[in-house]
Write an enzyme that holds these catalytic residues in place. Structure first.
Site, PDB file in Angstrom:
ATOM      1  N   ALA A  85       5.660   8.238   6.698  1.00  0.00           N
ATOM      2  CA  ALA A  85       6.448   8.031   8.159  1.00  0.00           C
ATOM      3  C   ALA A  85       6.046   9.074   8.807  1.00  0.00           C
ATOM      4  O   ALA A  85       7.024   8.892   9.866  1.00  0.00           O
ATOM      5  CB  ALA A  85       7.716   7.332   7.860  1.00  0.00           C
ATOM      6  N   TYR A 120      -9.350  -0.394  -2.038  1.00  0.00           N
ATOM      7  CA  TYR A 120      -8.125  -0.627  -1.286  1.00  0.00           C
ATOM      8  C   TYR A 120      -7.250  -1.797  -1.752  1.00  0.00           C
ATOM      9  O   TYR A 120      -6.287  -2.017  -2.092  1.00  0.00           O
ATOM     10  CB  TYR A 120      -8.293  -0.601   0.193  1.00  0.00           C
TER      11      TYR A 120
END
Length: 247
Positions: free
Chosen positions: A11, A158
């Site tokens: 974050a 990914y």
């Protein structure tokens, strides 16, 4: 500390989904401990922590590299020692490199994605679940990317590692349900966190029948709902919250 504790990874960027999740959880009265990458994001993370304080909750962050195999355990131990056990865990941190195709993918590229996207998320989740007492209404929420809904050329490592999150979400949910812990995953679809150029916007916008591209706050509102005790009947789900996005 009065009030629940939420631990959110990845974050550090104030424009990102992780930061939006921190804000949504703080607005609901949860104390927030989040992670950022060392050095690169510390200044921005400090500003986010100050912003979260304005909601009347405690906020701290740990600069940590989740690619380190010991990082998940060290992170949880630090939060527990200095605050208390979290009730909410949000696995948001991700590693992504484009242009890893069948022609360019190698072991190093695959390992870099695996360490953060899958290993760190799974280790954090199981160690969090072990610490949660029965009946704690624990919440594990992981972010995924809709890789099971269609191809994502150029992102083999990914999609492989993010796909693992969907798989472990369903099985872990069944394993920890007797402790009252729910486990879910959220796919926010293409989200404008600052990476979308005008060219990409023109390409994506017609695929959103609601007439706009997703915002970090869209994902954050859903995560905040899943984190509530009232959402205790929802578990083992991968929720595709994409505004009707079609591929």
């Amino acid at each position: 500390m009065k009030g629940d504790i939420a631990l959110i990874t990845g974050a550090g960027r104030r424009q990102g989904i992780g930061a939006a999740i921190c804000r949504s959880l703080a607005r609901e009265g949860n104390h927030v401990w989040f992670t950022c990458l060392p050095e690169v994001e510390e200044d921005e993370a400090g500003r986010l922590a100050e912003e979260l304080h304005s909601f009347g909750v405690q906020a701290r962050f740990s600069p940590i590299n989740l690619a380190d195999a010991q990082a998940p355990r060290q992170l949880l131990e630090k939060v527990e020692a200095e605050w208390d056990l979290p009730r909410i865990l949000v696995n948001n941190a991700a590693h992504s490199e484009r242009d890893l195709t069948f022609e360019t993918l190698d072991a190093d590229g695959l390992d870099a994605h695996y360490a953060v996207n899958l290993r760190a998320s799974l280790l954090l989740s199981v160690q969090f679940a072990r610490r949660c007492p029965s009946g704690s209404d624990g919440r594990i929420i992981s972010m995924t990317s809709g890789q099971s809904l269609g191809a994502m050329p150029g992102e083999l490592a990914y999609v492989a590692t993010k796909g693992g999150i969907e798989a472990f979400t369903r099985t872990l949910a069944a394993e920890v349900a007797p402790k009252g812990i729910t486990v879910n995953a959220v796919n926010p679809g293409p989200t404008d966190t600052g990476w979308i150029t005008e060219e990409i916007r023109r390409e994506l916008l017609p695929r959103f029948p609601l007439g706009r591209i997703g915002l970090p706050e869209d994902a954050a509102r859903l995560v905040a709902f899943l984190a509530r005790k009232e959402a205790g009947w929802i578990t083992g789900q991968v929720i595709h919250s994409e505004g009707g996005f079609y591929r």
